[in-house]
Design an enzyme around this catalytic site. Sequence first.
Site, PDB file in Angstrom:
ATOM      1  N   TRP A  65       1.148  -1.465   0.007  1.00 57.17           N
ATOM      2  CA  TRP A  65       0.273   0.145  -0.047  1.00 57.17           C
ATOM      3  C   TRP A  65       1.033   1.192   0.214  1.00 57.17           C
ATOM      4  CZ3 TRP A  65      -2.530   2.062   4.833  1.00 57.17           C
ATOM      5  CH2 TRP A  65      -1.316   1.963   6.055  1.00 57.17           C
ATOM      6  N   ASP A  66       2.183   1.507  -0.616  1.00 56.50           N
ATOM      7  CA  ASP A  66       3.182   2.438  -0.067  1.00 56.50           C
ATOM      8  C   ASP A  66       2.660   3.537  -1.718  1.00 56.50           C
ATOM      9  OD1 ASP A  66       4.765  -0.457   0.817  1.00 56.50           O
ATOM     10  OD2 ASP A  66       5.631   0.821   1.940  1.00 56.50           O
ATOM     11  N   LYS A  71       2.453  -1.949  16.137  1.00 53.41           N
ATOM     12  CA  LYS A  71       3.785  -2.489  15.662  1.00 53.41           C
ATOM     13  C   LYS A  71       4.031  -0.475  15.183  1.00 53.41           C
ATOM     14  CE  LYS A  71       5.673  -3.314  11.273  1.00 53.41           C
ATOM     15  NZ  LYS A  71       5.825  -4.557  10.002  1.00 53.41           N
ATOM     16  N   GLN A  72       2.858   0.199  14.667  1.00 46.82           N
ATOM     17  CA  GLN A  72       2.779   1.114  13.905  1.00 46.82           C
ATOM     18  C   GLN A  72       2.042   2.085  14.070  1.00 46.82           C
ATOM     19  OE1 GLN A  72       3.805   0.243   9.862  1.00 46.82           O
ATOM     20  NE2 GLN A  72       1.718  -1.231   9.797  1.00 46.82           N
ATOM     21  N   GLU A 103      -0.262  -4.156  11.875  1.00 43.71           N
ATOM     22  CA  GLU A 103       0.568  -5.843  11.810  1.00 43.71           C
ATOM     23  C   GLU A 103       0.570  -6.862  12.806  1.00 43.71           C
ATOM     24  OE1 GLU A 103       3.234  -5.067   9.247  1.00 43.71           O
ATOM     25  OE2 GLU A 103       2.377  -4.133   7.240  1.00 43.71           O
TER      26      GLU A 103
END
Length: 796
Positions: A353-354, A612-613, A492
């Site tokens: 999805w970057d 995680k983010q 994630e």
Amino acid sequence: MTTAWTWKYDRYDPGREPLVEALCTLGNGRFATRGCAPECTAGGAHYPGTYLAGGYDRLTSTVAGQQVENEDLVNLPNWTLLRYRCLPDDGPPGVWLTPDAGELRHYDVHLDLRAGVLTRRLFFEDSHGRGLRVSHIRLVHMGEPGLAAQCTLFRAYGWSGAVEVRSLLDGAVTNAGVERYRHLDGRHLTEHRTGFEDDGVAWISCRTFAPGIRIAMAVRTVTHPALSAREVAGSTGTEQTYRLPVVPRRSAMVVKTLALHTSMDGPAADPLTAATDVIARTPSFPRLLSAHRAAWQRVWEAGELHVPGEAGRILRLHVFHLLQTLSPHTAELDVGVPARGLHGEAYRGHVFWDELFVLPYLDLHFPEVARALLMYRHRRLPAAREAARLVGQRGAMFPWQSASSGREETQVLHLNPRSGRWLEDRSRLQRHVGSAVAFNVWKYAQATGDRGFLHSAGAEILLEVARFWAGAATFDPALGRYRIRGVVGPDEYHDAYPDAAAPGIDDNAYTNATAAWVLARGLDLLGELPEARGAELSEQLSLDDDELARWEDVSRRLYVPFHQGVVSQFEGYGDLAELDWQAYRARYGDIRRLDRILEAEGDTVNRYQASKQADTLMLGYLFRPEELYGLFGRLGYALDDEMWRATVAYHLRRTSHGSTLSSLVHGWVLTRQKGADAWRYCEEALLADVADVQGGTTGEGIHLGAMAGTIDLVERGITGLETGPEGLRVAPVTLAEIPRFTFTLCCGRHRGVRLRILPGRLAIRVPASPEGPLAVALPGGRRVTVTPGQECWFRL
């Protein structure tokens, strides 16, 4: 780094060499070559790699007793390889020289960002005081996307004789650049053929296994003084050997020029014939270099961002690598956004999805490239429809990892290097990638005014994603709301509830909120379509009033969980245990990959409020506060500044930043809030690759989304910039560490619009053109226009 346009390493460190090779990659959007030492094959500190955009191959491997398919971006034959040794008149032959040889006395690597040229300088000296200076100058041509060249200069010090040089074309390469993937079959090239043509041309032809891309490289080697070579063609490569006479104060030279052609290129032709034809008429190295510099100048004129100081130098490197991966040549290709660029084999070259972080820059500077990347998704819409059908839904479900065909390429198993155990990989449950694709479609059309795309391919993408979300949502009578269950969010880490048998979590706030946004935009789009196109799409997609009524209902009644007065990450997140962050940091130091640490301890991150983010806070990246509050208002929830600030603080304390995108998003959100810690996170995002903050990952490939996101943080985040049918909207926020900067952009039909941001002031210059005035919305409700050919200054 010594200047604003130079990136430099002045000592040889084998442990740092993978990072140097990745950050010194040269590319032109069609292919790229890592900044590898020409003297070295793969192994130890070095990993030569050349990668073709969209050049994937599929193999079957045995992993942990299971048969798994893996599709990888293929490492192509190594065209840069050049071996050499000294043959002094007064002594025996020397050793074959490499940076790892004990005779290395000086080393520096110099990357010229303005010209796209990499120079490596080495000086060797043996025990008798005989010295050899070697300079390699390399380019991957930005003007001619199938060409590259490498010029090597030799100069002797304190001796005379010859340098024996072997110019090699090595097809015995594999994909072996990432340690944790070495259980996968990495031999992607087969049916090698090799040979020679006149004028020092060597060639290699091969193909991948599936889908069977045919690849041809023709390399012309020229020496000065001019010499003939001893030529040997092997089963997987060629070798040309020269003996160049050398004396003090006079240089000898070897130039290797590459022509690359594949069966993916158009018009259709035999790749080997095409490559040898091109190399036969390719000009000399000085002429190639001059044309290459001119092509880069044109690219920089359209794409440059100028920020003074150290931050600006790093940002320019980020722009450089973005433009090497996705250049104007990309507009002619059927490729997506490789998350790790064309710089290495991490993530196996896949598309995630970057593009959510990359397309905003391209929308502003290279809209044709942005459109081509969206067309990559559109061409894979049939695969996304089939994926939705296989899970019992209608519409389109785009994969978490995509490559050539658009099918799901996410691995089924992943290795925890800390424990050595193979684990089920559930990241394919990140359904939110479809919302990212739809978001990019809408934002591209708003930024560029390209309603033709929005009403054609864009409409098909957006409406099919909306249809998927409407079907994936199920009504819960107890809540009186729709729910989306069994997904994984951007975090994630959380792929199941503690001790649950089934994978996935329910009602991820980011997933549900963006699904509601997509449904609302789908309805808006249907309302603006010309009548004939609306009828055509309704017929093509079998849309009826009952389905659209469901879209409307779901878009207003999707469930978003809250707890303790903040937006939760997912239903039940607030019931999870709190992690002793201080204890884990004291025990392990770096806990970015907290999931691996806990699994190795026999625990699971699924038990804890630990991310995680950025997940919930991704909403603050996509939407300005007023847009976000409006979206929640449509869903029937009250969200204001106070609650959003509390939400940001809550989740920030519980994030390990195991992704380079995490610090970027948090820096962006805090910048919008004028938060005290904004620069700390922005700086970490800037340094993510250049300082390799994740400890070795950059050498496997740069993080393209994070690089592009830092550029966008300045261009749109600090400026509050939006482009649309009404012109420019500018609402700057103050970030003291970046008080002034300049960039150009496209806005509608206006190209080369120049913005200069200074403390308290803004300048907008519109180039002379036959277009009408550019409308600009400024803070405080002020609306002004700038006439083409004028520059206007405004106080902020």
